[in-house]
Design a protein around this motif. Structure first.
Motif, mmCIF file in Angstrom:
data_model
loop_
_atom_site.group_PDB
_atom_site.id
_atom_site.type_symbol
_atom_site.label_atom_id
_atom_site.label_comp_id
_atom_site.label_asym_id
_atom_site.label_seq_id
_atom_site.Cartn_x
_atom_site.Cartn_y
_atom_site.Cartn_z
ATOM 1 N N GLY A 75 0.667 -1.931 0.724
ATOM 2 C CA GLY A 75 -0.143 0.098 0.195
ATOM 3 C C GLY A 75 0.664 1.337 -0.467
ATOM 4 N N PHE A 76 1.816 0.921 1.220
ATOM 5 C CA PHE A 76 3.176 2.504 0.607
ATOM 6 C C PHE A 76 3.182 2.676 -0.432
ATOM 7 C CE2 PHE A 76 7.103 3.767 1.991
ATOM 8 C CZ PHE A 76 6.540 4.892 2.473
ATOM 9 N N VAL A 77 3.744 1.279 -1.068
ATOM 10 C CA VAL A 77 4.460 1.253 -2.355
ATOM 11 C C VAL A 77 3.051 1.679 -3.599
ATOM 12 C CG1 VAL A 77 5.558 0.470 -4.519
ATOM 13 C CG2 VAL A 77 6.656 -0.552 -2.079
ATOM 14 N N ALA A 78 2.759 1.802 -3.607
ATOM 15 C CA ALA A 78 1.443 2.624 -4.154
ATOM 16 C C ALA A 78 0.971 3.762 -4.353
ATOM 17 C CB ALA A 78 0.302 1.315 -4.217
ATOM 18 N N MET A 133 -2.036 -3.716 -17.995
ATOM 19 C CA MET A 133 -1.404 -5.256 -17.762
ATOM 20 C C MET A 133 -2.058 -6.043 -16.067
ATOM 21 S SD MET A 133 -0.263 -6.046 -20.180
ATOM 22 C CE MET A 133 1.070 -7.439 -19.422
ATOM 23 N N LEU A 134 -2.120 -4.967 -15.018
ATOM 24 C CA LEU A 134 -2.141 -4.681 -13.221
ATOM 25 C C LEU A 134 -2.922 -5.556 -13.223
ATOM 26 C CD1 LEU A 134 -0.806 -1.612 -12.290
ATOM 27 C CD2 LEU A 134 -0.136 -3.826 -12.148
ATOM 28 N N PHE A 163 -2.110 -3.655 -4.660
ATOM 29 C CA PHE A 163 -1.536 -3.738 -5.108
ATOM 30 C C PHE A 163 -2.003 -2.488 -6.548
ATOM 31 C CE2 PHE A 163 2.009 -2.586 -7.852
ATOM 32 C CZ PHE A 163 2.660 -1.197 -7.040
ATOM 33 N N CYS A 164 -2.092 -4.248 -7.381
ATOM 34 C CA CYS A 164 -2.688 -3.891 -8.896
ATOM 35 C C CYS A 164 -3.662 -3.463 -8.931
ATOM 36 C CB CYS A 164 -2.305 -5.461 -9.219
ATOM 37 S SG CYS A 164 -0.375 -6.388 -8.983
ATOM 38 N N LEU A 165 -4.837 -3.718 -8.208
ATOM 39 C CA LEU A 165 -6.052 -3.109 -8.209
ATOM 40 C C LEU A 165 -6.635 -1.903 -8.239
ATOM 41 C CD1 LEU A 165 -8.481 -6.242 -6.869
ATOM 42 C CD2 LEU A 165 -8.116 -5.445 -8.921
ATOM 43 N N LEU A 177 -5.351 4.555 -12.079
ATOM 44 C CA LEU A 177 -4.974 5.063 -13.914
ATOM 45 C C LEU A 177 -6.319 4.857 -14.505
ATOM 46 C CD1 LEU A 177 -1.878 2.575 -14.069
ATOM 47 C CD2 LEU A 177 -1.552 4.993 -13.630
ATOM 48 N N MET A 178 -7.067 3.619 -14.298
ATOM 49 C CA MET A 178 -7.469 3.809 -15.218
ATOM 50 C C MET A 178 -9.343 3.675 -14.835
ATOM 51 S SD MET A 178 -6.384 0.388 -18.164
ATOM 52 C CE MET A 178 -8.871 -0.166 -17.929
ATOM 53 N N PRO A 179 -10.051 4.694 -14.234
ATOM 54 C CA PRO A 179 -11.148 4.785 -13.552
ATOM 55 C C PRO A 179 -13.081 3.408 -14.269
ATOM 56 C CG PRO A 179 -10.429 6.866 -13.728
ATOM 57 C CD PRO A 179 -9.520 5.849 -14.027
#
Length: 157
Positions: A11-14, A33-34, A64-66, A72-74
């Motif tokens: 979460g911190f990295v996101a 891709m995510l 993180f991916c979600l 990025l793409m709501p």
């Protein structure tokens, strides 16, 4: 305590990666891709074939991916006014739901032990909880949370 720290780290990295990704021209492809990677990760976790990390920690990777993908793409299904409104009262929902579940616990136990389908018992308990939590959270948000936030801002100045 430290067992859960890798999930917090994702979460911190996101939070720190998103500002850099938002400026990229290929952010839509990164988001795709995510999103595509999540079912693959879920399959690996469920089939116990994850190459590294504890399978539990892969929940952090998937989250993180979600989260990054949604920024990025709501997607209108997930990013809409109704869910934004729930987000505004989410802290009040968080505060209210546990005591309410504790109050309703005898009823939930009765539903669980009755002869009705377990899925029906769960959906009934969930629906009853939502039916009570949402209005109480709205009141808590208006009567407690908003005034407390205003007061906090005054002290901060």
């Amino acid at each position: 305590m430290f067992y859960r720290s890798p999930i917090f780290t994702f979460g911190f990295v996101a939070c720190h990666v998103l500002p850099y990704l938002l400026d990229r021209k290929d952010k839509r492809y990164i988001g795709i891709m995510l999103l595509v990677s999540v079912p693959v990760q879920l399959y690996a976790v469920c089939s116990k074939t994850v190459p590294f990390l504890d399978p539990y920690h892969w929940e952090g990777v998937m989250f993180f991916c979600l989260v990054v993908e949604l920024v990025l793409m709501p997607t209108a299904f997930v990013v809409n006014q109704s869910l934004q409104w729930l987000g505004q009262i989410s802290f009040s929902i968080y505060l209210i739901h546990s005591p309410l579940i504790a109050i309703f616990f005898p009823l939930f136990k009765y539903l669980q032990q009755s002869n009705i389908n377990p899925s029906s018992a769960y959906l009934t308990a969930f629906g009853l909880t939502l039916l009570c939590v949402i209005p109480l959270a709205v009141l808590t948000h208006k009567i407690v949370e908003k005034p407390a936030n205003r007061l906090g801002r005054r002290f901060a100045k």
